[in-house]
Design an enzyme around this catalytic site. Structure first.
Site, PDB file in Angstrom:
ATOM      1  CD  GLU A  40      -3.683   8.503  -3.520  1.00 12.70           C
ATOM      2  OE1 GLU A  40      -3.532   8.403  -4.763  1.00 12.70           O
ATOM      3  OE2 GLU A  40      -2.745   8.386  -2.716  1.00 12.70           O
ATOM      4  CE  LYS A 112      -0.054   6.260  -1.289  1.00 18.48           C
ATOM      5  NZ  LYS A 112      -0.158   7.376  -2.272  1.00 18.48           N
ATOM      6  CB  CYS A 147      -2.367   5.394  -4.808  1.00 18.89           C
ATOM      7  SG  CYS A 147      -1.957   6.029  -6.455  1.00 18.89           S
TER       8      CYS A 147
HETATM    9  O1  LIG Z   1       3.151   4.102  -8.362  1.00 16.56           O
HETATM   10  C1  LIG Z   1       2.746   4.873  -9.231  1.00 16.56           C
HETATM   11  O2  LIG Z   1       3.102   4.786 -10.403  1.00 16.56           O
HETATM   12  C2  LIG Z   1       1.769   5.962  -8.899  1.00 16.56           C
HETATM   13  C3  LIG Z   1       1.564   6.144  -7.416  1.00 16.56           C
HETATM   14  C4  LIG Z   1       0.852   7.400  -7.096  1.00 16.56           C
HETATM   15  O3  LIG Z   1       0.573   8.206  -7.935  1.00 16.56           O
HETATM   16  C5  LIG Z   1       0.436   7.664  -5.710  1.00 16.56           C
HETATM   17  O4  LIG Z   1       0.626   6.826  -4.817  1.00 16.56           O
HETATM   18  O5  LIG Z   1      -0.126   8.762  -5.474  1.00 16.56           O
END
Ligand SMILES: O=C(O)CCC(=O)C(=O)O
Length: 265
Positions: A40, A112, A147
């Protein structure tokens, strides 16, 4: 089918252009793979909020599109090029993944859906995507997520219902929640009887140490490969028949009960 996950190290001292060139060379080195995956927001770092707008690009013709399209073509691989900060035609900023064919054509984009940060960071700077995206490759169908999406099982069920067999999750996951990352990657594989290819970053973004630990889990929940914390390439062989075999031998997905009554309804 051979998949290579490039756990890219994001070093705050490196320029965005240099990251693009380095990522392109790493992709070219994976020419023996069928599918290559990047993480990402690797051009900027997932927590470098001030860079999102400054480095935002068009999905269809920006500098990352150009570099990744060429790298996919040179290597002759399907390339999930991770995500970029995208400037949409509507003026909004999106966290958008790009998937290229081995000929370098843009096969799919995925914005996303679940933005991270609660009431700060990505959650306020970026707009949310709304569309589930699958991509049919020879031998498997990819389901795309990014993510924080990993925490939302209903998104993955939607992808499975749309035909996904291999769930691909680029991430920039913080080291302090590594235990959640590994647990959730395994859970999404087991409950959906699908491969999970979860590709994170190494290094540190804007002072947030990254978990790394990119992981490949098979449809039975076995971990096929797991990276350490630093930049690393994980290469694994995926058995294209295994998803169907697990779903047939242990047909839990067929026992889903949809439309359950809620108390008082
Ligand atoms: O859910 C998490 O602990 C991390 C999610 C995250 O860092 C993101 O989506 O950029």
């Amino acid at each position: 089918m051979r998949a290579s996950l490039i756990q890219f190290g994001v070093d705050p001292q490196e320029s965005v252009d240099s990251r693009r060139q380095r990522a392109a060379s790493l992709v070219r080195e994976q020419s023996g793979a069928d599918l290559v995956v990047l993480p990402e927001l690797w051009t900027v770092g997932a927590f470098a909020y001030e860079s999102f707008a400054a480095e935002a690009e068009r999905a269809a013709d920006g500098p990352t599109h150009e570099a990744m399209s060429k790298a996919a073509r040179d290597a002759g691989v399907w390339l999930h090029a991770g995500s970029i900060p995208e400037r949409g035609a509507d003026g909004g900023l999106y966290n958008t993944s790009l998937v290229f064919t081995p000929e370098g054509e843009l096969a799919a984009t995925y914005r996303k859906i679940h933005r991270f940060g609660f009431d700060q960071g990505e959650a306020v700077l970026m707009s949310a995507g709304a569309d589930l995206v699958t991509v049919a490759l020879p031998g498997t169908t990819l389901g795309l997520a990014t993510c924080y999406d990993l925490r939302f099982p209903e998104l993955f069920r939607g992808l499975v219902d749309a035909g996904a067999q291999t769930l691909v999750i680029p991430a920039g996951w913080p080291a302090r929640r590594l235990a959640h990352w590994t647990l959730l990657a395994k859970a999404r594989a087991v409950e959906n009887q699908a491969y999970v290819l979860a590709c994170g970053t190494g290094g540190s973004h804007a002072g947030v140490p990254q978990a790394g630990h990119s992981i490949v889990v098979d449809p039975w929940g076995e971990v096929l490969a797991e990276a350490g914390e630093d930049e690393e390439v994980l290469t694994v062989e995926l058995d294209e028949e295994k998803v169907a075999a697990v779903r047939e031998q242990f047909p839990a997905l067929k026992d889903r009960r949809l439309g359950l009554r809620t108390p008082g309804a």
